[in-house]
Enzyme design. Structure first.
Site, short mmCIF file in Angstrom:
data_model
loop_
_atom_site.label_atom_id
_atom_site.label_comp_id
_atom_site.label_asym_id
_atom_site.label_seq_id
_atom_site.Cartn_x
_atom_site.Cartn_y
_atom_site.Cartn_z
N ASP A 1 0.85 -1.20 0.00
CA ASP A 1 0.00 0.00 0.00
C ASP A 1 0.89 1.26 0.00
O ASP A 1 1.89 1.32 0.70
CB ASP A 1 -0.90 -0.01 1.24
CG ASP A 1 -2.05 0.97 1.14
OD1 ASP A 1 -3.20 0.52 1.06
OD2 ASP A 1 -1.80 2.19 1.14
N HIS B 1 -10.25 -4.92 -3.47
CA HIS B 1 -8.93 -5.18 -2.91
C HIS B 1 -9.10 -5.65 -1.48
O HIS B 1 -10.01 -5.22 -0.77
CB HIS B 1 -8.02 -3.95 -2.98
CG HIS B 1 -8.66 -2.70 -2.47
ND1 HIS B 1 -9.57 -1.98 -3.21
CD2 HIS B 1 -8.53 -2.05 -1.30
CE1 HIS B 1 -9.97 -0.93 -2.51
NE2 HIS B 1 -9.36 -0.96 -1.34
P1 5GP Z 1 -9.78 1.53 0.45
O1 5GP Z 1 -9.92 2.74 1.33
O2 5GP Z 1 -10.45 1.73 -0.88
O3 5GP Z 1 -10.18 0.25 1.11
O4 5GP Z 1 -8.23 1.38 0.23
C1 5GP Z 1 -7.54 1.95 -0.83
C2 5GP Z 1 -6.07 1.80 -0.47
O5 5GP Z 1 -5.32 1.93 -1.66
C3 5GP Z 1 -5.55 2.84 0.51
O6 5GP Z 1 -4.98 2.17 1.63
C4 5GP Z 1 -4.54 3.62 -0.29
O7 5GP Z 1 -3.42 4.01 0.49
C5 5GP Z 1 -4.15 2.64 -1.38
N1 5GP Z 1 -3.78 3.26 -2.65
C6 5GP Z 1 -4.48 4.21 -3.34
N2 5GP Z 1 -3.87 4.50 -4.49
C7 5GP Z 1 -2.75 3.71 -4.54
C8 5GP Z 1 -1.72 3.57 -5.51
O8 5GP Z 1 -1.67 4.23 -6.56
N3 5GP Z 1 -0.73 2.66 -5.22
C9 5GP Z 1 -0.75 1.91 -4.08
N4 5GP Z 1 0.26 1.05 -3.91
N5 5GP Z 1 -1.72 2.02 -3.15
C10 5GP Z 1 -2.71 2.92 -3.38
#
Ligand code: 5GP
Ligand code: ZN
Length: 139
Positions: free
Chosen positions: A32, A101
């Site tokens: 992440d 994810h």
């Molecule tokens: P959600 O809040 O949708 O469950 O989690 C999205 C996650 O994706 C977050 O923890 C955020 O830090 C991560 N994230 C968002 N954009 C990117 C990216 O471009 N690359 C990576 N490696 N992680 C990302």
């Protein structure tokens, strides 16, 4: 199918570089970008599905088996003492990227990686009603 506007489609399929922990024909596991703890990783299916409800059943099964394998490798290598699996669906649940994810969040004694929910007292009649309501809708 890839969604050309989806950042996780691009990362999962290697069109955007990432720190990849693991890859096979169905998944890429990446670190992440803004980790909740050291080693925080995301399991990304290569096929686009916006959330758990769009994810094919076979992929869902494989994702949890993969989480077990990656989690075991984390426990072996990172010095973590626990692991949270987190999977958000919908804005109200904190989902910010609309490509399924599964978060793997290694935990360390005394860390503050996760906000714990506040437990509420429950009403026995309401609980019985809810159990029946949800249970009857399971397909
Ligand atoms: P959600 O809040 O949708 O469950 O989690 C999205 C996650 O994706 C977050 O923890 C955020 O830090 C991560 N994230 C968002 N954009 C990117 C990216 O471009 N690359 C990576 N490696 N992680 C990302
Ligand atoms: Zn996608």
């Amino acid at each position: 199918m890839k969604d050309t506007n989806c950042i996780f489609c691009k990362i999962a399929n290697g069109d955007i570089p990432s720190n990849t922990v693991y890859e096979d024909e169905d998944f890429r596991v990446i670190l992440d970008l803004n980790p909740a703890s050291k080693g925080h990783a995301l399991i990304l299916p290569k096929e686009h599905a916006a959330n758990l409800f769009e994810l094919p059943e076979e992929t869902a099964k494989k994702a949890i088996v993969l989480a077990k394998r990656i989690g075991a490798a984390m426990m072996e290598t990172l010095g973590c003492t626990g692991l949270n699996l987190v999977q958000n669906n919908g804005a109200s649940a904190g989902q910010t990227v609309l490509h399924f994810h599964l978060h793997l969040i290694p935990r360390y004694d005394g860390d503050s990686a996760m906000v714990q929910w506040e437990p509420h007292t429950s009403d026995p009649e309401e609980q019985a009603r809810l159990a029946e309501l949800i249970g009857k809708a399971v397909r």
